[in-house]
Design a protein around this motif. Sequence first.
Motif, mmCIF file in Angstrom:
data_model
loop_
_atom_site.group_PDB
_atom_site.id
_atom_site.type_symbol
_atom_site.label_atom_id
_atom_site.label_comp_id
_atom_site.label_asym_id
_atom_site.label_seq_id
_atom_site.Cartn_x
_atom_site.Cartn_y
_atom_site.Cartn_z
ATOM 1 N N PHE A 320 0.825 -1.202 0.000
ATOM 2 C CA PHE A 320 0.000 0.000 0.000
ATOM 3 C C PHE A 320 0.862 1.256 0.000
ATOM 4 C CE2 PHE A 320 -1.342 3.460 2.772
ATOM 5 C CZ PHE A 320 -2.354 4.003 1.996
ATOM 6 N N PHE A 321 1.852 1.317 0.892
ATOM 7 C CA PHE A 321 2.673 2.525 0.974
ATOM 8 C C PHE A 321 3.490 2.732 -0.292
ATOM 9 C CE2 PHE A 321 1.906 2.454 5.600
ATOM 10 C CZ PHE A 321 1.525 3.787 5.755
ATOM 11 N N GLU A 322 3.959 1.663 -0.898
ATOM 12 C CA GLU A 322 4.694 1.802 -2.163
ATOM 13 C C GLU A 322 3.806 2.458 -3.208
ATOM 14 O OE1 GLU A 322 7.987 1.873 -4.319
ATOM 15 O OE2 GLU A 322 7.922 0.977 -2.314
ATOM 16 N N GLN A 323 2.574 1.995 -3.285
ATOM 17 C CA GLN A 323 1.643 2.556 -4.258
ATOM 18 C C GLN A 323 1.275 3.988 -3.909
ATOM 19 O OE1 GLN A 323 -2.690 1.149 -4.936
ATOM 20 N NE2 GLN A 323 -1.465 -0.037 -6.381
ATOM 21 N N MET A 324 1.021 4.261 -2.642
ATOM 22 C CA MET A 324 0.643 5.604 -2.222
ATOM 23 C C MET A 324 1.758 6.609 -2.499
ATOM 24 S SD MET A 324 1.016 8.061 0.343
ATOM 25 C CE MET A 324 1.565 7.212 1.819
ATOM 26 N N ILE A 325 2.990 6.246 -2.138
ATOM 27 C CA ILE A 325 4.120 7.151 -2.356
ATOM 28 C C ILE A 325 4.325 7.412 -3.833
ATOM 29 C CG2 ILE A 325 6.649 7.262 -2.199
ATOM 30 C CD1 ILE A 325 6.300 5.783 0.554
ATOM 31 N N THR A 326 4.207 6.372 -4.636
ATOM 32 C CA THR A 326 4.382 6.532 -6.083
ATOM 33 C C THR A 326 3.311 7.447 -6.654
ATOM 34 O OG1 THR A 326 5.408 4.359 -6.282
ATOM 35 C CG2 THR A 326 4.461 5.314 -8.275
ATOM 36 N N ARG A 327 2.070 7.178 -6.309
ATOM 37 C CA ARG A 327 0.973 7.956 -6.901
ATOM 38 C C ARG A 327 0.992 9.418 -6.451
ATOM 39 N NH1 ARG A 327 -4.362 4.466 -8.175
ATOM 40 N NH2 ARG A 327 -3.309 2.597 -8.908
ATOM 41 N N VAL A 328 1.037 9.630 -5.135
ATOM 42 C CA VAL A 328 0.965 10.996 -4.633
ATOM 43 C C VAL A 328 2.237 11.763 -4.982
ATOM 44 C CG1 VAL A 328 0.684 12.433 -2.575
ATOM 45 C CG2 VAL A 328 -0.657 10.340 -2.826
ATOM 46 N N GLY A 329 3.392 11.100 -4.900
ATOM 47 C CA GLY A 329 4.635 11.766 -5.274
ATOM 48 C C GLY A 329 4.643 12.184 -6.740
ATOM 49 N N ASP A 330 4.227 11.279 -7.625
ATOM 50 C CA ASP A 330 4.183 11.612 -9.054
ATOM 51 C C ASP A 330 3.174 12.730 -9.328
ATOM 52 O OD1 ASP A 330 6.073 9.682 -9.500
ATOM 53 O OD2 ASP A 330 4.729 8.259 -10.484
ATOM 54 N N TYR A 331 2.063 12.692 -8.608
ATOM 55 C CA TYR A 331 1.039 13.720 -8.795
ATOM 56 C C TYR A 331 1.560 15.082 -8.349
ATOM 57 C CZ TYR A 331 -3.460 16.121 -8.347
ATOM 58 O OH TYR A 331 -4.498 17.020 -8.446
ATOM 59 N N ALA A 332 2.197 15.134 -7.184
ATOM 60 C CA ALA A 332 2.752 16.402 -6.696
ATOM 61 C C ALA A 332 3.801 16.940 -7.666
ATOM 62 C CB ALA A 332 3.353 16.201 -5.312
ATOM 63 N N ARG A 333 4.581 16.041 -8.246
ATOM 64 C CA ARG A 333 5.611 16.452 -9.214
ATOM 65 C C ARG A 333 4.974 16.994 -10.493
ATOM 66 N NH1 ARG A 333 10.980 14.199 -9.351
ATOM 67 N NH2 ARG A 333 12.107 14.965 -11.186
ATOM 68 N N ALA A 334 3.859 16.377 -10.918
ATOM 69 C CA ALA A 334 3.196 16.832 -12.139
ATOM 70 C C ALA A 334 2.525 18.194 -11.944
ATOM 71 C CB ALA A 334 2.160 15.796 -12.580
ATOM 72 N N VAL A 335 1.937 18.403 -10.768
ATOM 73 C CA VAL A 335 1.265 19.689 -10.499
ATOM 74 C C VAL A 335 2.273 20.802 -10.317
ATOM 75 C CG1 VAL A 335 -0.240 20.918 -8.893
ATOM 76 C CG2 VAL A 335 -0.742 18.537 -9.491
ATOM 77 N N TYR A 336 3.410 20.489 -9.655
ATOM 78 C CA TYR A 336 4.456 21.481 -9.405
ATOM 79 C C TYR A 336 5.791 20.910 -9.875
ATOM 80 C CZ TYR A 336 0.914 23.569 -6.348
ATOM 81 O OH TYR A 336 -0.237 24.127 -5.853
ATOM 82 N N PRO A 337 6.079 20.968 -11.181
ATOM 83 C CA PRO A 337 7.340 20.400 -11.691
ATOM 84 C C PRO A 337 8.555 21.019 -11.008
ATOM 85 C CG PRO A 337 5.842 20.962 -13.485
ATOM 86 C CD PRO A 337 5.252 21.547 -12.251
ATOM 87 N N PRO A 338 9.551 20.220 -10.693
ATOM 88 C CA PRO A 338 10.721 20.755 -10.005
ATOM 89 C C PRO A 338 11.385 21.923 -10.727
ATOM 90 C CG PRO A 338 10.748 18.365 -9.934
ATOM 91 C CD PRO A 338 9.609 18.745 -10.821
ATOM 92 N N THR A 339 11.427 21.886 -12.052
ATOM 93 C CA THR A 339 12.047 22.998 -12.782
ATOM 94 C C THR A 339 11.290 24.289 -12.560
ATOM 95 O OG1 THR A 339 10.768 22.328 -14.739
ATOM 96 C CG2 THR A 339 13.039 21.530 -14.558
ATOM 97 N N THR A 340 9.981 24.221 -12.487
ATOM 98 C CA THR A 340 9.177 25.416 -12.226
ATOM 99 C C THR A 340 9.454 25.952 -10.836
ATOM 100 O OG1 THR A 340 7.426 24.524 -13.637
ATOM 101 C CG2 THR A 340 6.812 26.294 -12.134
ATOM 102 N N LEU A 341 9.579 25.056 -9.846
ATOM 103 C CA LEU A 341 9.825 25.488 -8.488
ATOM 104 C C LEU A 341 11.201 26.097 -8.347
ATOM 105 C CD1 LEU A 341 8.315 22.414 -6.596
ATOM 106 C CD2 LEU A 341 7.288 24.682 -6.886
ATOM 107 N N GLU A 342 12.178 25.553 -9.091
ATOM 108 C CA GLU A 342 13.525 26.098 -9.042
ATOM 109 C C GLU A 342 13.569 27.511 -9.593
ATOM 110 O OE1 GLU A 342 15.861 23.345 -11.207
ATOM 111 O OE2 GLU A 342 15.642 21.735 -9.745
ATOM 112 N N ASP A 343 12.714 27.774 -10.596
ATOM 113 C CA ASP A 343 12.724 29.094 -11.228
ATOM 114 C C ASP A 343 11.917 30.115 -10.454
ATOM 115 O OD1 ASP A 343 14.229 27.997 -13.217
ATOM 116 O OD2 ASP A 343 12.549 27.647 -14.591
ATOM 117 N N ALA A 344 11.078 29.644 -9.521
ATOM 118 C CA ALA A 344 10.173 30.557 -8.807
ATOM 119 C C ALA A 344 10.945 31.450 -7.835
ATOM 120 C CB ALA A 344 9.131 29.745 -8.057
#
Length: 344
Positions: A320-344
């Motif tokens: 369960f935790f493997e799936q949760m971390i993968t899904r929520v982590g990927d979702y957070a990355r898609a909503v706020y891409p790291p490159t965008t955050l670095e430029d902010a």
Amino acid sequence: MDVDTGIDDSLALLYLLASPEADIIGIAATAGNVPASQVAANNLAWLDVCAAPDIEVALGAAEPLAIALRTTEDTHGPQGVGYAELPQSGRRVSGRSAAQMWVELVRERPGQVVGLCTGPLTNLALALRLEPELPRLLRRLVIMGGAFNHPGNTTPTNEWNVHVDPEAAKEVFDAFSAAPPDRRPIVCALDITETIEMYPEHLARLAERAGSLPVEIVSETDSVAARSAANNPIVRYLTDAVRFYFDFHRHYDQGYLAHMHDPFAAAVAIDPALARTRPATVDVELAGTMTRATTVADWAGMWGREPNADIVIGTDPAAFFEQMITRVGDYARAVYPPTTLEDA
């Protein structure tokens, strides 16, 4: 979703938003962890933080069916989301009640809707009064609630969601006695959900997956005033919320961890194969002096009544935790891409 958001309800919402199989068609705010109006505000704010599309959020009943409301800010924080300070949302609450939303959405999609209840069952009980055919109109119902072969977390014998509105829980289980076997509620009770133990390293892995910086390891030595510095807003608010939950569990000598009851129920709503279940007839004690609000399961058919629930008796928390971390982590990355955050 029918939720009393709530720290673990928050993560359940994130889990569903992050799951491509899920299409959230409505969120009912039920009074429980905090009052219903605060629950609705929390749901709207999380939708903003997640840049989610418009999803109807309907306000539920302010009080349980027959007793005064009891809330639990000591468990979930003054606003229900721990140490997190969510931005006020510009989204509006629906013009229809939570019970009306339940009924009308299910009538529009007979046999298609999966209901997920992670709070008291007040709204669903009221919806059943409006539409007694709900047990046959729903595709499936998943409930986080109850305790069977397990101590309670509110009294020695009962679980919080049922404790808040035991009359509603009884009405729901009684109504689902009419459901066919493939539409019996799946019940995720404390017996299983207290094995879903989240630790600081789970939060750190989620942050890494999201590309959020810095990757923080929260600790029981952190000051109450400490706040996450994560540059990904989803990770930042989630960290502040869950850290409160860690502190709560440590305060009650359960360790520096958090039981993720509601995200597990959300995962089961998407994929029932995550859970091993056993049918039983469930009823709720209303008259006991010391056992009121206790959920009782007749596993052996002693009452002579057909099963009205499939109770989860096993799962794989690590999966369960493997799936949760993968899904929520990927979702957070898609909503706020790291490159965008670095430029902010």
